[in-house]
Write a protein that holds these residues in place. Structure first.
Motif, PDB file in Angstrom:
ATOM      1  N   ALA A  64       0.811  -1.222   0.000  1.00  0.00           N
ATOM      2  CA  ALA A  64       0.000   0.000   0.000  1.00  0.00           C
ATOM      3  C   ALA A  64       0.842   1.268   0.000  1.00  0.00           C
ATOM      4  N   SER A  65       2.159   1.157   0.177  1.00  0.00           N
ATOM      5  CA  SER A  65       2.949   2.357   0.467  1.00  0.00           C
ATOM      6  C   SER A  65       3.026   3.333  -0.699  1.00  0.00           C
ATOM      7  N   ILE A  66       3.200   2.841  -1.922  1.00  0.00           N
ATOM      8  CA  ILE A  66       3.312   3.764  -3.055  1.00  0.00           C
ATOM      9  C   ILE A  66       1.994   4.487  -3.329  1.00  0.00           C
ATOM     10  N   PRO A  67       0.845   3.780  -3.428  1.00  0.00           N
ATOM     11  CA  PRO A  67      -0.392   4.545  -3.665  1.00  0.00           C
ATOM     12  C   PRO A  67      -0.767   5.471  -2.512  1.00  0.00           C
ATOM     13  N   LEU A  68      -0.433   5.082  -1.269  1.00  0.00           N
ATOM     14  CA  LEU A  68      -0.692   5.991  -0.147  1.00  0.00           C
ATOM     15  C   LEU A  68       0.187   7.236  -0.235  1.00  0.00           C
ATOM     16  N   ALA A  69       1.441   7.066  -0.644  1.00  0.00           N
ATOM     17  CA  ALA A  69       2.326   8.217  -0.804  1.00  0.00           C
ATOM     18  C   ALA A  69       1.829   9.120  -1.933  1.00  0.00           C
ATOM     19  N   LEU A  70       1.329   8.528  -3.006  1.00  0.00           N
ATOM     20  CA  LEU A  70       0.765   9.320  -4.100  1.00  0.00           C
ATOM     21  C   LEU A  70      -0.457  10.109  -3.630  1.00  0.00           C
ATOM     22  N   ALA A  71      -1.331   9.436  -2.865  1.00  0.00           N
ATOM     23  CA  ALA A  71      -2.533  10.109  -2.376  1.00  0.00           C
ATOM     24  C   ALA A  71      -2.178  11.262  -1.446  1.00  0.00           C
ATOM     25  N   GLY A 130      -0.428  18.858  -2.274  1.00  0.00           N
ATOM     26  CA  GLY A 130       0.049  19.703  -3.361  1.00  0.00           C
ATOM     27  C   GLY A 130       1.469  19.429  -3.805  1.00  0.00           C
ATOM     28  N   SER A 131       2.077  18.348  -3.314  1.00  0.00           N
ATOM     29  CA  SER A 131       3.439  18.021  -3.729  1.00  0.00           C
ATOM     30  C   SER A 131       3.493  17.357  -5.098  1.00  0.00           C
ATOM     31  N   LEU A 132       2.360  16.842  -5.548  1.00  0.00           N
ATOM     32  CA  LEU A 132       2.248  16.281  -6.892  1.00  0.00           C
ATOM     33  C   LEU A 132       1.339  17.180  -7.706  1.00  0.00           C
ATOM     34  N   ARG A 133       1.850  17.668  -8.834  1.00  0.00           N
ATOM     35  CA  ARG A 133       1.085  18.568  -9.687  1.00  0.00           C
ATOM     36  C   ARG A 133       0.987  18.012 -11.095  1.00  0.00           C
ATOM     37  N   ALA A 134      -0.081  18.374 -11.774  1.00  0.00           N
ATOM     38  CA  ALA A 134      -0.278  17.903 -13.143  1.00  0.00           C
ATOM     39  C   ALA A 134       0.940  18.245 -13.992  1.00  0.00           C
ATOM     40  N   GLY A 135       1.434  17.257 -14.723  1.00  0.00           N
ATOM     41  CA  GLY A 135       2.602  17.445 -15.572  1.00  0.00           C
ATOM     42  C   GLY A 135       3.899  17.007 -14.943  1.00  0.00           C
ATOM     43  N   ASP A 136       3.893  16.735 -13.623  1.00  0.00           N
ATOM     44  CA  ASP A 136       5.115  16.245 -12.980  1.00  0.00           C
ATOM     45  C   ASP A 136       5.498  14.882 -13.552  1.00  0.00           C
ATOM     46  N   ARG A 137       6.793  14.715 -13.813  1.00  0.00           N
ATOM     47  CA  ARG A 137       7.292  13.421 -14.281  1.00  0.00           C
ATOM     48  C   ARG A 137       7.675  12.605 -13.041  1.00  0.00           C
ATOM     49  N   VAL A 138       7.024  11.452 -12.900  1.00  0.00           N
ATOM     50  CA  VAL A 138       7.086  10.679 -11.664  1.00  0.00           C
ATOM     51  C   VAL A 138       7.739   9.323 -11.922  1.00  0.00           C
ATOM     52  N   LEU A 139       8.657   8.966 -11.035  1.00  0.00           N
ATOM     53  CA  LEU A 139       9.313   7.662 -11.064  1.00  0.00           C
ATOM     54  C   LEU A 139       8.876   6.873  -9.831  1.00  0.00           C
ATOM     55  N   LEU A 140       8.285   5.698 -10.052  1.00  0.00           N
ATOM     56  CA  LEU A 140       7.901   4.799  -8.972  1.00  0.00           C
ATOM     57  C   LEU A 140       8.907   3.654  -8.903  1.00  0.00           C
ATOM     58  N   SER A 190     -10.546  17.231  -7.580  1.00  0.00           N
ATOM     59  CA  SER A 190     -10.155  17.766  -6.274  1.00  0.00           C
ATOM     60  C   SER A 190     -10.884  17.069  -5.130  1.00  0.00           C
ATOM     61  N   GLU A 191     -11.534  15.920  -5.408  1.00  0.00           N
ATOM     62  CA  GLU A 191     -12.209  15.173  -4.339  1.00  0.00           C
ATOM     63  C   GLU A 191     -11.253  14.892  -3.178  1.00  0.00           C
ATOM     64  N   LEU A 192     -10.028  14.546  -3.530  1.00  0.00           N
ATOM     65  CA  LEU A 192      -9.040  14.210  -2.502  1.00  0.00           C
ATOM     66  C   LEU A 192      -8.232  15.458  -2.187  1.00  0.00           C
ATOM     67  N   THR A 193      -8.756  16.271  -1.282  1.00  0.00           N
ATOM     68  CA  THR A 193      -8.093  17.530  -0.970  1.00  0.00           C
ATOM     69  C   THR A 193      -7.541  17.579   0.445  1.00  0.00           C
ATOM     70  N   LEU A 194      -7.841  16.550   1.237  1.00  0.00           N
ATOM     71  CA  LEU A 194      -7.366  16.508   2.618  1.00  0.00           C
ATOM     72  C   LEU A 194      -6.526  15.259   2.812  1.00  0.00           C
ATOM     73  N   PRO A 195      -5.611  15.275   3.783  1.00  0.00           N
ATOM     74  CA  PRO A 195      -4.903  14.036   4.117  1.00  0.00           C
ATOM     75  C   PRO A 195      -5.895  12.915   4.412  1.00  0.00           C
ATOM     76  N   ILE A 196      -5.501  11.689   4.120  1.00  0.00           N
ATOM     77  CA  ILE A 196      -6.404  10.549   4.240  1.00  0.00           C
ATOM     78  C   ILE A 196      -6.974  10.431   5.644  1.00  0.00           C
ATOM     79  N   GLU A 197      -6.171  10.775   6.658  1.00  0.00           N
ATOM     80  CA  GLU A 197      -6.647  10.653   8.043  1.00  0.00           C
ATOM     81  C   GLU A 197      -7.909  11.469   8.293  1.00  0.00           C
ATOM     82  N   ASN A 198      -8.091  12.557   7.534  1.00  0.00           N
ATOM     83  CA  ASN A 198      -9.216  13.462   7.769  1.00  0.00           C
ATOM     84  C   ASN A 198     -10.397  13.209   6.842  1.00  0.00           C
TER      85      ASN A 198
END
Length: 347
Positions: free
Chosen positions: A287-294, A300-310, A331-339
């Motif tokens: 789960a770590s990579i998709p959680l880090a992406l979320a 706001g650390s990931l923005r449209a157009g960013d080139r991402v290496l997994l 923008s549905e996911l606008t808060l940290p997952i905990e909230n």
């Protein structure tokens, strides 16, 4: 050519938080010792009655909601902690989400599982088998840890992350570019649960109590993980045609802060480009990579157009990397997952 395009993203964490100080009350450790060696400050742990399928379904529904779609043609679940040894957990997850008659299967590659599952989902789209695929990484790792094992109890946490892939064009934002996968079965003992499988059952000897728990050779894993993730990252960058200077974000498996920094150093990537949430959630395996992406998208650390290496390394041993250009998501996911408000309220 048809490409698999990321169009939805979601995550789920169980509400219970276990801090380093809480662990220090029952283990020979301290908050400083754990933070210095792992970078972890806390982790989420499932309550009794909550399973991997609960976390996976919550993350999947959240990803589906953010995608704007109501269903998918395939569910691929990466997990090391299935609800049962038999049957697979993915059909249960699909049923929990109300996705009836949808094909669903598990992928078992431990911490590399999400990258493996992502490739499987992208392959299904490229082959014309599916128009939309849900790829989930989910773990309730706390259920397989020996309570008195300081080396594993301080590292791992529970959670789930999911993405929705749709058929699209290779030059679209969100299109998965290339993959590199590998394995070496001679390293199976580095990360393992010895008991419960056909090997132990056919041995004629009863399982030892300690063989029912997860075990890891931390020192050997460290060196193998850094080497294989760096090599795999270079391979996928070469396939993509990117230099290391082209990478805006490195999203490595959140195994250990020292491993992530070492991989970035091996690649010559500035450490600030590595996306990390390990301090708050620990190592959540598949789960770590998709959680880090979320988390990265939410803050706001990931923005449209960013080139991402997994990139990831896990038991097996397995490893894998992937490249993509980050999409413009809802923008549905606008808060940290905990909230985030749970979408599934009943177990």
């Amino acid at each position: 050519m048809r490409a698999a395009v990321v169009c939805g993203l979601g995550g789920s964490l169980p509400p219970r938080i276990v801090t380093n100080d809480e662990l220090a009350q029952r283990l020979d450790t301290s908050d400083d010792w754990i933070r210095t060696r792992t970078g972890i400050g806390r982790r989420h742990v499932v309550d009794p009655g909550t399973t991997t399928s609960h976390l996976a379904a919550e993350a999947g529904l959240r990803a589906l909601k953010s995608s704007g779609h109501h269903t998918v043609d395939l569910v691929v679940l990466a997990t090391t902690t299935p609800d049962r040894t038999c049957p697979g957990t993915a059909p249960t997850v699909a049923a929990r989400m109300g996705l009836t008659d949808v094909p669903a299967y598990d992928v078992s590659a431990v911490c590399s599982g999400f990258v493996y599952a992502l490739q499987a989902g992208a392959g299904a789209i490229a082959a014309g088998f599916a128009e939309r695929v849900m790829v989930i990484g989910a773990e309730s790792f706390s259920t397989i840890l020996a309570p008195d094992d300081r080396t594993t109890s301080v590292i791992f946490g529970d959670g789930a992350g999911a993405v929705i892939l749709r058929a699209g064009e290779p030059d679209e934002l969100g299109a998965l570019q290339h993959f590199d996968l590998g394995s070496d079965g001679s390293m199976a003992d580095l990360i393992t649960i010895r008991g419960g499988g056909a090997e132990q059952r056919s041995s004629g000897s009863p399982a030892r109590p300690e063989d029912s728990y997860f075990r890891m050779d931390g020192k050997s894993v460290f060196f193998a993980a850094v080497r294989r993730m760096a090599e795999s990252s270079r391979a996928v960058l070469a396939k993509t045609g990117w230099g290391i200077e082209d990478v805006d974000r490195l999203v490595a498996h959140q195994a250990n802060i020292r491993i992530i920094h070492a991989v970035a150093g091996q690649l010559g990537l500035p450490p600030e480009r590595a996306l990390m949430n390990i301090e708050r959630v620990g190592n959540t395996s598949a789960a770590s990579i998709p959680l880090a992406l979320a988390d990265g998208f939410a803050c706001g650390s990931l923005r449209a157009g960013d080139r991402v290496l997994l990139t990831a390394f896990g038991g097996g041993a397995t490893w894998g990397s992937a490249s993509l250009v980050w999409p413009a998501l809802s923008s549905e996911l606008t808060l940290p997952i905990e909230n985030a408000t749970p979408l599934l309220t009943a177990h």
